[in-house]
Design an enzyme around this catalytic site. Structure first.
Site, PDB file in Angstrom:
ATOM      1  N   LYS A   1       6.071   9.065  -4.061  1.00  0.00           N
ATOM      2  CA  LYS A   1       4.967   9.942  -3.670  1.00  0.00           C
ATOM      3  C   LYS A   1       5.075  11.237  -4.472  1.00  0.00           C
ATOM      4  CE  LYS A   1       1.315  10.247  -1.089  1.00  0.00           C
ATOM      5  NZ  LYS A   1       0.226   9.261  -1.212  1.00  0.00           N
TER       6      LYS A   1
ATOM      7  N   SER B   1      -3.661   5.529  -0.660  1.00  0.00           N
ATOM      8  CA  SER B   1      -3.152   6.495   0.309  1.00  0.00           C
ATOM      9  C   SER B   1      -4.079   6.533   1.527  1.00  0.00           C
ATOM     10  CB  SER B   1      -2.996   7.862  -0.344  1.00  0.00           C
ATOM     11  OG  SER B   1      -1.945   8.588   0.242  1.00  0.00           O
TER      12      SER B   1
END
Length: 669
Positions: free
Chosen positions: A255, A458
């Protein structure tokens, strides 16, 4: 605007009976004459049994402010009249000048996208549309419009061929271009020819043109293919010099949304997964062009990597090189290329162009036919960053989406729903609000499929977990199942200029989230626990939706970005295909033998509807004003915009807990 006059009260002694009677009598007299005579100057005020003249200053102020008020009123009325006349003229023009013209008996359908290819146009204030010298709507082109026009043209006997003019398309994105390309390949099965023509081809423009049977290029033009790259600006050293401290919290080693604020270069993990998806997309780009142009494998890479050598062999003639490498079929002057198109499509009525019809004019004509089916498959577009509350078109607002989903629920003719997601995520809270509403809608026996566009990662993937089935394209960017939180503190910046913060609080956390104080270890731990909790919730949602073990989902999550093709292999996606493929599949699953597709949109207010109707382009505009137009290169501006975008993104985040499921890297080429 109104002007209020203020006059200071004058002290008055208690009147005797005589004066009082005189005053009442005078007032009654004035009241009786008020409607018959012009207003009279008021009598002088009494004080102490005598008369005191009114101050001259007060009279002057009254005249000054009165004049100002009259001037303002006159100006206001004048402006109102001018605006009324303009609107009246526009209404007359809209009825007299914009009547739809009949289409020719035969013509070429002109595919000429402008600006950026999108699934949903960004909201533009109707007043801006009305007052703008140019049409801001030309900055974006709806993919669904192009695909619909191409599909209709396939069986329309009036359409003799299709002409692609990509010169004003700034960017497309591989997934959206493939969606149009699939429609073009289906069109060619009708036996009708497709021709592409332009002064110059950028990388995206050429990819769209490669679906044509023949590609024409100006004899001074170039085919500019350079490959895909993912380069970002990193701000750590700059932020250190400014004394800005970025407090970052994340779950998932891939991430990397926050890396530009925390490093001066790309981490090994970020480089690993970025190289993976960007190379997959490039292989799709080159492979499809080589297939469509019947080129040997590796031809495009050779063209790019050895461009300097190839240009030497043609003495710098880029158009000649494009012909030699079989990237284009014909080069010529603008007049020569136009003559070729006129020979293929015929001459326009005006006689100065080929006989072409724009997509907007063509769809306006096609859509005149009333669809007899009452059954509907609804399509709801979720495009842009996901934020809390109400958001305009071009972004995804949780409350806005809820209102649209309730429109779907209230329409008994809607038998199935396709959510078209083109989003890299955003607020975790807003994503969950939308997901839970989709689950509630499914419980009312409305089947829901998700169709992924260029990006559904996401928070975009969070929403997708509510669907019965997830469709993606091979080049869709998805995954990025990870969570982060971040905010800056400026205590070091303030120290540089001699500003310090001190005080007292009732608890250890009181004032801990102030920008002018360092973040305490206790507060950091609290935020990180919140981020970890949302990550656990995310992978649990995915595991339940995909019917997989949570540990297995964790192994493919951690913020890792995947292409649609790879996502299907690892079980994050059910099927590969376009939006139309998903619509056909859900209609079959809902046992709909016939149906119409309806895009669910926010109802316009009467004011928006009226102003927008005044700005609609003429539906009967049958041919382009100028052939082979190209927009000037905006590469430098795009690069500068990409440089500051991460800083602007931080300012736009509005999650109530400051926790996000958003993907910085999910920018599809």
């Amino acid at each position: 605007m109104s002007v209020n006059y203020y006059e200071p009260p004058v002290a008055q002694a208690a009147p005797n009976h005589e004066n009082s009677s005189h005053s009442h009598q005078q007032n009654n007299q004035q009241n009786n004459q008020q409607h018959n005579q012009p207003p009279q100057s008021p009598p002088p005020r009494q004080t102490g049994g005598g008369y005191t003249p009114k101050p001259k200053a007060s009279g002057r102020l009254r005249r000054i402010f009165g004049g100002m008020g009259a001037a303002v009123t006159t100006l206001r009325n004048t402006l109102a009249n001018i605006i009324f006349i303009i609107i009246l003229l526009l209404i007359i023009a809209s009825f007299s000048g914009k009547a739809s013209l009949p289409l020719p008996e035969s013509f070429a359908l002109r595919i000429a996208p402008t600006g950026i290819l999108v699934d949903q146009r960004s909201y533009i204030d109707p007043a801006s549309l009305l007052l703008s010298d140019e049409n801001p709507q030309e900055n974006e082109t709806l993919v669904s419009d192009l695909v619909a026009a191409i599909h209709h043209a396939e069986k329309d006997t009036r359409v003799k061929l299709l002409v692609i003019e990509p010169g004003r398309m700034l960017a497309g994105g591989l997934s959206k271009l493939n969606e149009i390309g699939q429609a073009l390949e289906q069109f060619k099965t009708s036996g009708k020819k497709v021709i592409a023509v332009s002064n110059y081809y950028s990388q995206d423009q050429y990819y769209l043109a490669s679906f044509a049977d023949e590609i024409y290029l100006h004899d001074m033009g170039v085919v500019e293919i350079t490959g895909y790259g993912r380069y970002m600006n990193y701000y750590k050293s700059a932020l250190d010099k400014l004394g800005v401290t970025i407090h970052a919290f994340r779950s998932g080693k891939y991430k990397d949304y926050l890396e530009p604020y925390l490093r001066d270069d790309m981490s090994a993990e970020s480089r690993e997964h970025n190289e993976q998806w960007i190379n997959e997309l490039w292989a799709n780009y080159t492979g499809n062009i080589e297939r469509l142009r019947r080129l040997p494998p590796g031809s495009i890479n050779d063209y790019v990597n050895n461009l300097d050598v190839h240009m030497t062999l043609t003495s710098g003639d880029s158009a000649k090189l494009a012909v030699e490498k079989a990237l284009v079929d014909k080069v010529g002057s603008r007049h020569e290329l136009l003559s070729t198109l006129i020979n293929a499509a015929g001459k326009s009525k005006e006689g100065d162009n080929y006989n072409g019809v724009d997509v907007n004019a063509y769809l306006a004509d096609v859509n005149k036919k009333v669809h007899p089916d009452s059954n509907k498959v609804a399509v709801l577009v979720a495009a842009g960053a996901i934020s809390d509350g109400r958001q305009p078109e071009g972004s995804v607002g949780s409350e806005t989406m809820l209102e649209l989903l309730r429109q779907v629920q209230d329409d008994n003719n809607i038998k199935a729903l396709v959510i078209r997601i083109d989003s890299g995520g955003g607020s975790a809270f807003a994503s969950e609000i939308i997901r839970s509403e989709l689950v509630a809608l499914r419980e009312k026996n409305i089947p829901i499929y998700v169709s992924m566009g260029s990006v559904a990662a996401s928070g975009g993937y969070w929403i997708a977990t509510a669907a019965d089935k997830i469709w993606a394209q091979p080049t869709t960017i998805t995954g990025s199942i990870g969570v982060f939180g971040a905010f800056p503190t400026l205590e070091k910046s303030l120290e540089k200029i001699g500003v310090y913060t001190d005080g007292v609080g009732t608890t250890e956390l009181a004032g801990s989230m102030r920008l002018d104080r360092p973040l305490s270890a206790k507060a950091s731990k609290v935020v990180q626990q919140g981020v970890d909790n949302i990550y656990e919730r995310f992978i649990t949602l995915v595991a339940d939706a995909r019917k997989q073990d949570k540990e297995a989902i964790h192994n493919i999550a951690q913020g890792h970005v995947w292409t649609g093709n790879k996502a299907k292999e690892i079980g994050l996606v059910d099927e590969l295909g376009t939006l139309n493929d998903a619509i056909k599949a859900i209609a079959e699953a809902a046992d709909l033998s016939s149906y119409k597709v309806e895009f669910v949109q926010r109802p316009l207010s009467p004011k928006e509807e009226f102003l927008r109707s005044l700005t609609q382009s003429q539906a009967g505009a049958l041919a382009p004003k100028s052939l082979l137009a190209n927009w000037s290169s905006l590469g430098l501006l795009n690069d500068l915009g990409a440089s500051v975008k991460p800083l602007l993104d931080l300012n736009a985040m509005n999650d109530p807990q400051g926790i996000y499921v958003k993907c910085l890297d999910c920018v599809a080429p």
